[in-house]
Design an enzyme around this catalytic site. Structure first.
Site, PDB file in Angstrom:
ATOM      1  N   THR A  12       0.824  -1.204   0.000  1.00  0.00           N
ATOM      2  CA  THR A  12       0.000   0.000   0.000  1.00  0.00           C
ATOM      3  C   THR A  12       0.859   1.255   0.000  1.00  0.00           C
ATOM      4  O   THR A  12       0.447   2.300  -0.513  1.00  0.00           O
ATOM      5  CB  THR A  12      -0.947  -0.009   1.216  1.00  0.00           C
ATOM      6  OG1 THR A  12      -1.685  -1.240   1.224  1.00  0.00           O
ATOM      7  CG2 THR A  12      -1.915   1.155   1.184  1.00  0.00           C
ATOM      8  N   TYR A  41       4.829 -12.165   5.007  1.00  0.00           N
ATOM      9  CA  TYR A  41       3.705 -11.603   4.242  1.00  0.00           C
ATOM     10  C   TYR A  41       3.450 -12.486   3.035  1.00  0.00           C
ATOM     11  O   TYR A  41       4.278 -12.569   2.124  1.00  0.00           O
ATOM     12  CB  TYR A  41       4.078 -10.176   3.833  1.00  0.00           C
ATOM     13  CG  TYR A  41       3.048  -9.392   3.065  1.00  0.00           C
ATOM     14  CD1 TYR A  41       1.734  -9.813   2.913  1.00  0.00           C
ATOM     15  CD2 TYR A  41       3.412  -8.177   2.489  1.00  0.00           C
ATOM     16  CE1 TYR A  41       0.814  -9.061   2.211  1.00  0.00           C
ATOM     17  CE2 TYR A  41       2.497  -7.410   1.785  1.00  0.00           C
ATOM     18  CZ  TYR A  41       1.198  -7.854   1.651  1.00  0.00           C
ATOM     19  OH  TYR A  41       0.288  -7.103   0.956  1.00  0.00           O
ATOM     20  N   LYS A  76       1.129 -11.995   7.840  1.00  0.00           N
ATOM     21  CA  LYS A  76       0.066 -11.273   7.152  1.00  0.00           C
ATOM     22  C   LYS A  76      -0.391 -12.176   6.024  1.00  0.00           C
ATOM     23  O   LYS A  76       0.315 -12.364   5.034  1.00  0.00           O
ATOM     24  CB  LYS A  76       0.551  -9.925   6.610  1.00  0.00           C
ATOM     25  CG  LYS A  76      -0.560  -9.168   5.877  1.00  0.00           C
ATOM     26  CD  LYS A  76      -0.080  -7.832   5.322  1.00  0.00           C
ATOM     27  CE  LYS A  76      -1.213  -7.124   4.576  1.00  0.00           C
ATOM     28  NZ  LYS A  76      -0.786  -5.832   3.983  1.00  0.00           N
ATOM     29  N   ILE A 120      -3.893  -6.349   9.103  1.00  0.00           N
ATOM     30  CA  ILE A 120      -3.021  -5.293   8.577  1.00  0.00           C
ATOM     31  C   ILE A 120      -3.756  -4.745   7.374  1.00  0.00           C
ATOM     32  O   ILE A 120      -3.871  -5.405   6.348  1.00  0.00           O
ATOM     33  CB  ILE A 120      -1.626  -5.834   8.236  1.00  0.00           C
ATOM     34  CG1 ILE A 120      -0.960  -6.344   9.518  1.00  0.00           C
ATOM     35  CG2 ILE A 120      -0.776  -4.734   7.594  1.00  0.00           C
ATOM     36  CD1 ILE A 120       0.415  -6.957   9.314  1.00  0.00           C
TER      37      ILE A 120
END
Length: 290
Positions: A44, A132, A160, A202
């Site tokens: 992001t 992640y 995540k 998250i």
């Protein structure tokens, strides 16, 4: 230390440069809104198009602005193990509370290669690490059995999980138990994953609705699932609208609607197309965000 709703921060730009004042103001608003943690320089945050200097500076600015009020988990992933070690070591020196490392992209390592990648980083940098998993960006999935192996490494503390698969998430939770803190990487799966035993989310949406994402996670973690369902169904139209184009295109547009930062991205990402942008604005208006 790590639970609840953590925002995967955007990186504001203005005239091609990182907009430090806008980032500081965004961080302050996040904390005042009750967010449980911040994650700069992830997907992001457009980490793929930040220079190495910009990457370090964004992490440093975030840590300085936060002043230990909430945990900061710095995005430090790379498809080069050596580069990931450098970024993670730099984050530790700056005072980050943890690091988030996406699975190596493009070169598509085997499951053993993925395991060794994280094992080498963990051995090189004494910092809590989050793995992640986002197959849609990396072109490879981390298998639940690989997570089970990773959970035996002392400073690998969390995941995540953004595969979008409830089956995969269930298998990770079953195999790893309390050895890994599982966080949803898909905003819309926050509630069901917490119901299965995840510790939070998250969140991309947290950039726009930090208070609401905090409340959703807190209520669900507290076991009040009727209230959590009410929040979930109220927020799900916005969560969907924020992913109708590639993240973070819609969330940058949403923040621009709110006057939080300029609607500026790094090429090859471009601003949101007019039709979806108007639909996003309508959804935001219904939630009284604009």
């Amino acid at each position: 230390m790590f639970n609840g709703a953590l925002t995967a921060l955007v990186t504001p730009f203005r005239d091609g440069e990182v907009d430090a004042p806008a980032l500081r103001e965004l961080i302050e608003w996040q904390i005042q809104s009750g967010i449980d943690g911040l994650v700069p320089c992830g997907s992001t945050g457009e980490s793929a198009t930040l220079t190495h200097s910009e990457h370090d500076n964004v992490v440093k600015l975030t840590i300085e602005q936060v002043r230990k009020r909430v945990p900061v988990i710095a995005g430090t992933g790379s498809n080069s193990t050596a580069e990931a070690i450098r970024l993670t070591a730099a984050a530790r020196e700056m005072g980050a509370d943890g690091a988030l490392l996406l699975s190596p992209y493009y070169n598509k390592p085997t499951q053993d290669g993925i395991f060794r990648h994280y094992k080498m980083i963990a051995a090189s940098v004494d910092l809590p690490l989050f793995v992640y998993n986002i197959p849609g960006r990396t072109a490879s999935n981390i298998a639940p059995e690989t997570f089970a192996r990773l959970s035996e490494i002392k400073n690998i503390v969390g995941v995540k999980e953004a595969s979008g698969s409830m089956d995969q998430s269930s298998d990770i939770l079953k195999l790893c138990g309390d050895r890994l803190a599982i966080f949803s990487g898909d905003d819309g799966l926050t509630l069901p994953l917490i119901a299965l035993g995840a510790k939070g989310v998250i969140s991309t949406s947290g950039n726009v609705i930090p208070r609401e994402m905090h409340d959703l996670a807190a209520v669900a973690l507290g076991g009040d699932f009727p209230k959590a369902r009410e929040i979930h169904y109220r927020l799900i139209p916005l969560m969907r609208a924020l992913f109708v184009e590639t993240n973070p295109i819609p969330v940058k547009q949403a923040l621009a609607f709110m006057g939080k930062c300029a609607n500026e991205l790094r090429m090859p990402l471009v601003p949101m197309t007019a039709g979806p942008a108007e639909k996003l604005r309508i959804v935001m208006k219904e939630l009284r965000l604009v």
